[in-house]
Motif scaffolding. Structure first.
Motif, PDB file in Angstrom:
ATOM      1  N   MET A  35      61.836 133.276  73.529  1.00 13.22           N
ATOM      2  CA  MET A  35      61.263 132.498  72.472  1.00 13.22           C
ATOM      3  C   MET A  35      59.766 132.768  72.464  1.00 13.22           C
ATOM      4  N   ASP A  36      59.260 133.098  71.313  1.00 14.10           N
ATOM      5  CA  ASP A  36      57.874 133.510  71.217  1.00 14.10           C
ATOM      6  C   ASP A  36      56.931 132.395  70.806  1.00 14.10           C
ATOM      7  N   GLU A  37      57.409 131.398  70.137  1.00 18.93           N
ATOM      8  CA  GLU A  37      56.537 130.369  69.592  1.00 18.93           C
ATOM      9  C   GLU A  37      56.923 128.977  70.091  1.00 18.93           C
ATOM     10  N   ALA A  38      55.949 128.246  70.601  1.00 15.14           N
ATOM     11  CA  ALA A  38      56.189 126.863  71.005  1.00 15.14           C
ATOM     12  C   ALA A  38      56.519 126.006  69.793  1.00 15.14           C
ATOM     13  N   GLN A  39      56.161 126.491  68.618  1.00 10.58           N
ATOM     14  CA  GLN A  39      56.481 125.798  67.366  1.00 10.58           C
ATOM     15  C   GLN A  39      57.965 125.441  67.309  1.00 10.58           C
ATOM     16  N   ASN A  40      58.798 126.276  67.927  1.00 13.34           N
ATOM     17  CA  ASN A  40      60.244 126.077  67.883  1.00 13.34           C
ATOM     18  C   ASN A  40      60.731 124.896  68.720  1.00 13.34           C
ATOM     19  N   ILE A  41      59.898 124.378  69.604  1.00 14.00           N
ATOM     20  CA  ILE A  41      60.343 123.294  70.485  1.00 14.00           C
ATOM     21  C   ILE A  41      59.417 122.094  70.490  1.00 14.00           C
ATOM     22  N   LYS A  42      58.434 122.048  69.605  1.00  6.83           N
ATOM     23  CA  LYS A  42      57.450 120.969  69.685  1.00  6.83           C
ATOM     24  C   LYS A  42      57.965 119.617  69.212  1.00  6.83           C
ATOM     25  N   ASN A  43      59.000 119.601  68.384  1.00 11.91           N
ATOM     26  CA  ASN A  43      59.566 118.329  67.932  1.00 11.91           C
ATOM     27  C   ASN A  43      60.789 118.010  68.791  1.00 11.91           C
ATOM     28  N   PRO A  44      60.661 117.063  69.738  1.00 13.24           N
ATOM     29  CA  PRO A  44      61.764 116.799  70.659  1.00 13.24           C
ATOM     30  C   PRO A  44      63.027 116.268  70.001  1.00 13.24           C
ATOM     31  N   ALA A  45      62.902 115.685  68.807  1.00 11.43           N
ATOM     32  CA  ALA A  45      64.072 115.123  68.135  1.00 11.43           C
ATOM     33  C   ALA A  45      64.805 116.141  67.250  1.00 11.43           C
ATOM     34  N   ALA A  46      64.194 117.296  67.019  1.00 12.54           N
ATOM     35  CA  ALA A  46      64.802 118.294  66.137  1.00 12.54           C
ATOM     36  C   ALA A  46      66.044 118.915  66.763  1.00 12.54           C
ATOM     37  N   LYS A  47      67.034 119.182  65.946  1.00 14.81           N
ATOM     38  CA  LYS A  47      68.272 119.799  66.437  1.00 14.81           C
ATOM     39  C   LYS A  47      67.993 121.172  67.043  1.00 14.81           C
ATOM     40  N   GLN A  48      67.047 121.895  66.458  1.00 15.16           N
ATOM     41  CA  GLN A  48      66.686 123.214  66.989  1.00 15.16           C
ATOM     42  C   GLN A  48      66.167 123.092  68.418  1.00 15.16           C
ATOM     43  N   THR A  49      65.294 122.129  68.667  1.00 13.68           N
ATOM     44  CA  THR A  49      64.756 121.913  70.009  1.00 13.68           C
ATOM     45  C   THR A  49      65.873 121.564  70.982  1.00 13.68           C
ATOM     46  N   GLN A  50      66.759 120.678  70.576  1.00  8.88           N
ATOM     47  CA  GLN A  50      67.867 120.268  71.431  1.00  8.88           C
ATOM     48  C   GLN A  50      68.779 121.455  71.743  1.00  8.88           C
ATOM     49  N   ALA A  51      69.011 122.322  70.777  1.00 13.12           N
ATOM     50  CA  ALA A  51      69.853 123.503  70.993  1.00 13.12           C
ATOM     51  C   ALA A  51      69.175 124.484  71.943  1.00 13.12           C
ATOM     52  N   ILE A  52      67.879 124.699  71.766  1.00 11.78           N
ATOM     53  CA  ILE A  52      67.142 125.637  72.623  1.00 11.78           C
ATOM     54  C   ILE A  52      67.156 125.153  74.066  1.00 11.78           C
ATOM     55  N   ARG A  53      67.048 123.838  74.281  1.00 14.13           N
ATOM     56  CA  ARG A  53      67.039 123.290  75.641  1.00 14.13           C
ATOM     57  C   ARG A  53      68.363 123.530  76.369  1.00 14.13           C
ATOM     58  N   LYS A  54      69.410 123.794  75.627  1.00 13.55           N
ATOM     59  CA  LYS A  54      70.718 124.020  76.245  1.00 13.55           C
ATOM     60  C   LYS A  54      70.872 125.435  76.796  1.00 13.55           C
TER      61      LYS A  54
END
Length: 103
Positions: free
Chosen positions: A1-20
């Motif tokens: 993952m190149d951008e922290a932008q992808n995980i900065k919102n902890p409630a976003a489904k994208q962030t939750q998926a990336i954490r898995k």
């Protein structure tokens, strides 16, 4: 993952998926990017890099986000800086690029 932008919102489904994702990787967090984020976003990024290090989301908000953002609490800011600085990449301009390692 190149951008922290992808995980900065902890409630976003994208962030939750990336954490898995279960992967071995190296990371760095650029100091110059820090100023772009709210403290809740900083918590989300740090939680991704080192889960639990800054406590849970609610506790972080009570200990750091509200005191710093609302009340300009210098002691809370100092403590947060002490906790996060070891994880933040701060390049020196006089350092040759070869010394910075892989991006």
């Amino acid at each position: 993952m190149d951008e922290a932008q992808n995980i900065k919102n902890p409630a976003a489904k994208q962030t939750q998926a990336i954490r898995k994702f279960n992967a071995e990787f190296s990371h760095r967090f650029d100091r110059y990017a820090c100023g772009k984020y709210r403290l809740s976003e900083l918590w989300s990024i740090m939680h991704f890099l080192n889960p639990g290090y800054l406590g849970g989301r609610t506790q972080f908000r009570a200990d750091f986000a509200l005191p710093i953002e609302r009340y300009h609490d210098e002691a809370a800011l100092k403590q947060l800086k002490q906790l996060t600085m070891p994880f933040i990449f701060a390049p020196r301009q006089n350092r040759p690029a070869r010394d910075l390692g892989p991006a």
